[in-house]
Design a protein around this motif. Structure first.
Motif, PDB file in Angstrom:
ATOM      1  N   THR A  77     -50.921 -37.677 -55.516  1.00 43.65           N
ATOM      2  CA  THR A  77     -52.215 -37.515 -56.180  1.00 43.65           C
ATOM      3  C   THR A  77     -52.979 -38.833 -56.147  1.00 43.65           C
ATOM      4  O   THR A  77     -52.406 -39.904 -55.932  1.00 43.65           O
ATOM      5  CB  THR A  77     -52.043 -37.095 -57.653  1.00 43.65           C
ATOM      6  N   GLN A  78     -54.287 -38.727 -56.397  1.00 47.74           N
ATOM      7  CA  GLN A  78     -55.095 -39.945 -56.408  1.00 47.74           C
ATOM      8  C   GLN A  78     -54.761 -40.808 -57.622  1.00 47.74           C
ATOM      9  O   GLN A  78     -54.952 -42.024 -57.593  1.00 47.74           O
ATOM     10  CB  GLN A  78     -56.588 -39.587 -56.322  1.00 47.74           C
ATOM     11  N   THR A  79     -54.229 -40.179 -58.678  1.00 47.03           N
ATOM     12  CA  THR A  79     -53.765 -40.962 -59.824  1.00 47.03           C
ATOM     13  C   THR A  79     -52.613 -41.865 -59.396  1.00 47.03           C
ATOM     14  O   THR A  79     -52.570 -43.051 -59.733  1.00 47.03           O
ATOM     15  CB  THR A  79     -53.318 -40.028 -60.964  1.00 47.03           C
ATOM     16  N   PHE A 111     -51.916 -42.743 -56.241  1.00 46.50           N
ATOM     17  CA  PHE A 111     -52.384 -43.661 -55.196  1.00 46.50           C
ATOM     18  C   PHE A 111     -53.132 -44.834 -55.816  1.00 46.50           C
ATOM     19  O   PHE A 111     -52.936 -45.987 -55.454  1.00 46.50           O
ATOM     20  CB  PHE A 111     -53.300 -42.917 -54.212  1.00 46.50           C
ATOM     21  N   HIS A 112     -53.976 -44.522 -56.814  1.00 47.34           N
ATOM     22  CA  HIS A 112     -54.813 -45.594 -57.363  1.00 47.34           C
ATOM     23  C   HIS A 112     -54.033 -46.451 -58.349  1.00 47.34           C
ATOM     24  O   HIS A 112     -54.297 -47.648 -58.484  1.00 47.34           O
ATOM     25  CB  HIS A 112     -56.099 -45.012 -57.947  1.00 47.34           C
ATOM     26  N   LEU A 158     -52.546 -49.342 -56.665  1.00 48.55           N
ATOM     27  CA  LEU A 158     -53.466 -50.173 -55.878  1.00 48.55           C
ATOM     28  C   LEU A 158     -53.659 -51.546 -56.495  1.00 48.55           C
ATOM     29  O   LEU A 158     -53.682 -52.561 -55.800  1.00 48.55           O
ATOM     30  CB  LEU A 158     -54.850 -49.505 -55.819  1.00 48.55           C
ATOM     31  N   LEU A 159     -53.835 -51.563 -57.826  1.00 47.42           N
ATOM     32  CA  LEU A 159     -54.137 -52.819 -58.504  1.00 47.42           C
ATOM     33  C   LEU A 159     -52.899 -53.442 -59.124  1.00 47.42           C
ATOM     34  O   LEU A 159     -53.000 -54.459 -59.795  1.00 47.42           O
ATOM     35  CB  LEU A 159     -55.212 -52.584 -59.577  1.00 47.42           C
ATOM     36  N   TYR A 175     -54.494 -51.225 -48.205  1.00 48.77           N
ATOM     37  CA  TYR A 175     -55.475 -50.767 -49.198  1.00 48.77           C
ATOM     38  C   TYR A 175     -55.490 -51.703 -50.407  1.00 48.77           C
ATOM     39  O   TYR A 175     -56.548 -52.037 -50.927  1.00 48.77           O
ATOM     40  CB  TYR A 175     -55.173 -49.319 -49.629  1.00 48.77           C
TER      41      TYR A 175
END
Lengths: 248, 285
Positions: A3-5, A7-8, A11-12, A37
Motif C-alpha cells: 500500500t502507499q501507506t 511505501f510512504h 520513505l522518510l 526514492y
C-alpha cells in the motif's frame, strides 16, 4: 500488496525496512532500488529548503544546513504541491533546535527569507499616485487610508535580522550592530528587497495594513515611539511602491 | 470519458524545451529558438510577480505546454480539490497548447513528497487512475497527456504491463499519452526488458508529445545497472537511437528536451534541441 501507506512510511525513515512486495523485476528483493526514492525525496526537499533559505545556509554552513534540512523535512514534509510555500515552519524549527539555541537570530532571519519568497509570488499592484497627498489638508490627511501592496511584508525582530540578512546576501553591506530591527519588504517591480524601518515604522505600517486611518496609524507609531520619524517612513513606503492605493 | 474535437489545441511536431527562468533573455534573443516551451504547472501558481509576467510574455510568442508534477494521479486518496482548482485556473487563463501529468503519485496522508512515486499495475489501480483522469479532464475541460514513469523497482502484485495499463487508461478516459523515451530506456534497463519491445507494444497513435532527458548511472545490490532519471545532463546515444526507432514508427511528434538539475547555459541546451530537430528531420511527415 504494497500500500502507499507502507511505501510512504519507509520513505522518510531509513530505519524502517524496505516494504514487502517490491522486486528488481527479476524476482530478487528491491533492496537499495527502493533507496532511489528515499534519496530523491530527501534531495529534492532539501534542495527546495536550500533555495528558500540561502542566508541560513550561509550562516550555519552548507553541510550543517543539509543535515538540518534533513531533520526538518522528515518532521515537516510539505503539505502542498506548491514548493514555493514549503518551509513555513522552518523559523520555529530553528528556534526550537537545541544545538542552535545560541544563534537566537536565526529564526527571524529565516522569517525574512520566507517573507521575501511570499513577496516574490504576491499579486502585482501599481504604486499609488502620491501627488494626491498634496491636495489634502491636515484633516483630510489624517482621515485617509492607505492600502499596502500585496507584495509588502512587515516583520519585527529583537535582533538586527535585516542587517544580518543583508551582511550575508548583499555584497558591501555593513557589519550588523546589536539592536532590534523592524523590516519592510517591498517589491517595486519583481525583486523583493528588505529595508530596515525607522523606530515606530512597523507599528505605523501594520496599522495601515489593518485598514486604519492615517491618523490612527500615526497615533499607533507615536505611542510606541514618541520621536517617530513619519517623513522617513512615508518616504520609504512611497518611493518603494509599498502603497498601492490612497483612499481619501 | 471526455469528448475531444479535431480543433483542440496541440503542440507543433518540432523541438521544444523545458523552460528555465535563467534562459528568459537568451530564448527571446536567440534568432532561431525552439517553437514551443514546457513549464511545470506548480511553479506558476503564485498570485503574480516575475514568474507570471515571464509566462504571459513568452506565451505571446511560443506555444506553451503545461506539465503538472504535483497532482498525484496515481494516489490512493482523492485528488486535492484545491490543486484541481489551481490547475483549472492556470489552464483557463493561459490556454496552453497541451496539458500533461504523470502516471505516478506524490501525495499521501496530505504529505507531498516532491517525487514521482511508482504504483502497481492492476485492475484496481487502473480504475483509480482512470477515475482521477476523468475528474481532471472534466475540471479543466480538455484532454490531458499521461506520461510513463521511470521505474527503479517492480511490484509483485502487478498483473498488467505498463503499456497495457497506459493503453487501457487512454481507452477509458480518452486521454492522450506523453511518451518519455528516456524513461522507457531507464525502466527497461532497470527491470531487464527490451526498450524496443516496449515501443513495439506502445500505442504510438495516442502520443501527443515525446520527452527526452539525461539520466545518471548507478548499480543495485547485485551490481546490475541502475539508471536514475535525473534530467541533469545530455541525452545519451542509446536514447537518441531509441528516439529514432520510435519516430520511424510514429512519424513526427512534438519533441521536448528536459534538463531540470545542474541546468546548463542556453547554447548547451540549444545544441540538444538541434539534435532533436535533426532526429525529426529524417522522419517523413
Amino acid at each position: 500488496m504494497t500500500t502507499q501507506t507502507e511505501f510512504h512510511g519507509a520513505l522518510l525513515d531509513a530505519q524502517q525496512p524496505v516494504p514487502a512486495g517490491l522486486s528488481d523485476g527479476k524476482g530478487r528483493p528491491a533492496g537499495r532500488r527502493y533507496s532511489v526514492y528515499r534519496n530523491n525525496v530527501a534531495v529534492s526537499l532539501g534542495e527546495a529548503l536550500g533555495t528558500g533559505f540561502p542566508a541560513i545556509s550561509k550562516l550555519i554552513g552548507p553541510e550543517n544546513f543539509k543535515n538540518l534540512a534533513g531533520i526538518f523535512l522528515r518532521q515537516s514534509p510539505p503539505a502542498s504541491p506548491l514548493m514555493m510555500h514549503y518551509g513555513a515552519g522552518f523559523p520555529e524549527f530553528l528556534e526550537r533546535f537545541e544545538p542552535l539555541k545560541h544563534l537566537g537570530y536565526l529564526g527571524d532571519v529565516a522569517r525574512i527569507e520566507l517573507a521575501l519568497r511570499r513577496s516574490y509570488h504576491a499579486a502585482d499592484a501599481p504604486a499609488a499616485n502620491a501627488s494626491i497627498l498634496q491636495s489634502l489638508d491636515e484633516e483630510g490627511l489624517m482621515a485617509c487610508r492607505m492600502a499596502l501592496a500585496p507584495a509588502v511584508q512587515i516583520l519585527r525582530s529583537p535582533w538586527p535580522a535585516t542587517s544580518i540578512w543583508a551582511f550575508n546576501m548583499v555584497p558591501g553591506s555593513p557589519k550588523p550592530q546589536a539592536r532590534a530591527e523592524d523590516t519592510l519588504i517591498t517589491r517595486p517591480e519583481f525583486d523583493p528587497m528588505p529595508h530596515a524601518l525607522p523606530a515606530g515604522g512597523a507599528a505605523f505600517c501594520q496599522s495601515l495594513a489593518k485598514g486604519e486611518t492615517f491618523g490612527a496609524a500615526l497615533t499607533a507609531a507615536q505611542s510606541e515611539t514618541p520621536e517617530f520619524d513619519l517623513g522617513a517612513t512615508l518616504n520609504l513606503a512611497l518611493s518603494q511602491g509599498a502603497i498601492s492605493e490612497i483612499l481619501t | 470519458m471526455l469528448d475531444t474535437r479535431p480543433g483542440d489545441p496541440s503542440l507543433p511536431s518540432a523541438p521544444g524545451v523545458g523552460y528555465k527562468p535563467q534562459h528568459f533573455s537568451d530564448i527571446l534573443n536567440d534568432a532561431r529558438p525552439v517553437e514551443w516551451l514546457e513549464i511545470h504547472a506548480e511553479n506558476y501558481m503564485g498570485d503574480g510577480g516575475r514568474p507570471l509576467a515571464q509566462l504571459r510574455h513568452l506565451s505571446e510568442r511560443f506555444a506553451i505546454s503545461v506539465h503538472g508534477v504535483g497532482l498525484s494521479i496515481g494516489g490512493e486518496g482523492r485528488l486535492d480539490p484545491e490543486h484541481l482548482a489551481r490547475l483549472k485556473h492556470l489552464v483557463g487563463w493561459l490556454n496552453p497548447a497541451s496539458f500533461s501529468e504523470h502516471l505516478a503519485w506524490s501525495t499521501h496522508d496530505s504529505h507531498f513528497f516532491n517525487d514521482l512515486l511508482p504504483l502497481p499495475y492492476t485492475d484496481a489501480t487502473l480504475t483509480r487512475v482512470a477515475d482521477h483522469i476523468d475528474e481532471l479532464q472534466e475540471t479543466i475541460g480538455r484532454k490531458m497527456l499521461l506520461e510513463n514513469p521511470s521505474s527503479y523497482l517492480a511490484f509483485d502484485e502487478s498483473t498488467l504491463s505498463e503499456t497495457e495499463f497506459l493503453r487501457e487508461v487512454a481507452r477509458r478516459t480518452g486521454c492522450g499519452l506523453l511518451l518519455d523515451v528516456n524513461n522507457v530506456f531507464v525502466s527497461a534497463t532497470n527491470l531487464g526488458y527490451s526498450p524496443q519491445g516496449y515501443i513495439d507494444d506502445y500505442p504510438l497513435d495516442l502520443v501527443g508529445e515525446i520527452h527526452l532527458g539525461g539520466h545518471d548511472e548507478d548499480e543495485d545490490d547485485h551490481g546490475a545497472p541502475l539508471l536514475i532519471d535525473s534530467h541533469g545532463r545530455e541525452v545519451v546515444d542509446p536514447v537518441w537511437a531509441l528516439l529514432d526507432y520510435t519516430l520511424d514508427r510514429s512519424g513526427p511528434k512534438p519533441l521536448l528536451v528536459e534538463w531540470d538539475t545542474d541546468v546548463p547555459d542556453w547554447p548547451t541546451l540549444a545544441a540538444e534541441c538541434k539534435r532533436a530537430e535533426a532526429a525529426l528531420s529524417r522522419v517523413p511527415a
